[in-house]
Design a protein around this motif. Structure first.
Motif: not given
Length: 343
Positions: A159-178
């Protein structure tokens, strides 16, 4: 963590994850004709600009395998949806293979299949690069607002924008998506929430009209959205409701990022006013499932996309890097860079 592809080429057939059936069931379509591919694009069994382009490329391969007229197949696929420029970009690449091809039919089928597979694999690589390029933009504990669906379901994978969220999550960042629900077809509520649940990424679904309130109440760190076509000046067509979200982000001082491969950048289109905006069936608004919710006789206007003016966009994230204003200079430079890297 679960993973999946929305598009696969198996045994001379195009296999698509039917997005109309999610989240109720995970059903795959096996398509064997270019007409079936065009119908799948038109009815949004497959959707998302990169996924549409890849599917159309395999539609050309199916036409060649069946000995069909490639001009007719190309025209039918081009007519399936008007706004996503990736559709035409992919078909143009396929046409450069078959137009004037001097070899036999089997050789042509092989050449077309190789090009379609290349388009699909390039999409996966581009999506991962977009996510890596965006990592510095994501705080370690980030609240991110997302509109529509731009993940594996909208592309070949990642993915593109959602892929950014996914890769940030895989990199260990504590992301929360609304996740905006994304009316009227609810791609955010049905598809993005399904993807993030499959991937184990924290998320919350919100009503489209709640985005300003959520920015005010929770302190959103950034907005990331996809794109179906980006004009040379940076004006961006995306799912209806994106423009409203950009306006709310500007008021609240929230960075607004667009994520897309360079194949979505249309340098032949000067500004957003020139982008054709698809209008879809009134029934998408008049009915909620089988139930009519709009009185008979009430007029309906149902555009599938809107255009966010470039001045509301903080940056555009591509596989070749980030474009900042002035976009008339940065976007052509990234398109050239991407072409050089592919060659």
């Amino acid at each position: 963590m679960s993973t999946f592809r929305s598009i696969a080429w198996e045994g001379g057939r195009l296999v698509l994850l039917d997005q109309r059936r999610i989240p109720e069931e995970k059903t795959f379509l096996e398509l064997e004709t270019p007409g079936e591919v065009a119908e799948a694009i038109r009815t949004m069994a497959v959707r998302g600009a990169p996924a549409i382009g890849a599917a159309a490329a395999f539609g050309v391969v199916l036409a060649a395998r069946r000995g069909e007229d490639l001009e007719a197949a190309d025209a039918r696929l081009r007519a399936s949806r008007p706004t996503a420029v990736n559709l035409f970009w992919a078909l143009d690449r396929m046409k450069r293979v078959w137009a004037g091809f001097a070899g036999g039919r089997e050789e042509l089928v092989g050449a077309l299949e190789a090009e379609a597979l290349k388009i699909a694999e390039e999409d996966v690589a581009a999506n991962k690069a977009i996510g890596r390029n965006a990592l510095p933009l994501i705080p370690d504990e980030a609240k991110i607002l997302h509109h529509c669906n731009t993940g594996s379901l909208a592309t070949v994978d990642y993915g593109t924008a959602l892929g950014i969220i996914r890769i940030a999550h895989e990199a260990g960042k504590k992301v929360h998506a609304f996740l905006d629900e994304t009316r009227p077809r609810l791609q955010g509520a049905r598809l993005s929430a399904w993807e993030l649940r499959e991937l184990g990424i924290p998320h919350t679904v919100i009503a489209d009209g709640a985005s300003g309130h959520v920015m005010q109440k929770f302190g959103i760190d950034l907005v990331v959205v996809g794109a179906d076509r980006i004009a040379r000046n940076g004006d961006t067509a995306n799912k209806i409701g994106t423009y409203n979200l950009a306006l709310a982000a500007r008021y609240h001082g929230v960075p607004f990022y667009v994520a897309a491969p360079t194949s979505t950048i249309d340098l032949e289109t000067a500004a957003g006013a020139e982008i054709p905006i698809e209008e879809r069936s009134p029934e998408e608004l008049t009915h909620c499932g089988p139930v009519r919710v709009v009185p008979e006789g009430s007029p309906v206007y149902n555009p599938a996309f809107d255009v966010t003016p470039a001045e509301l966009i903080t940056a555009i994230v591509t596989e070749a890097g980030l474009a900042y204003p002035p976009f008339e200079e940065s976007l052509p430079a990234l398109v050239r860079k991407a072409k050089e890297e592919r060659s």
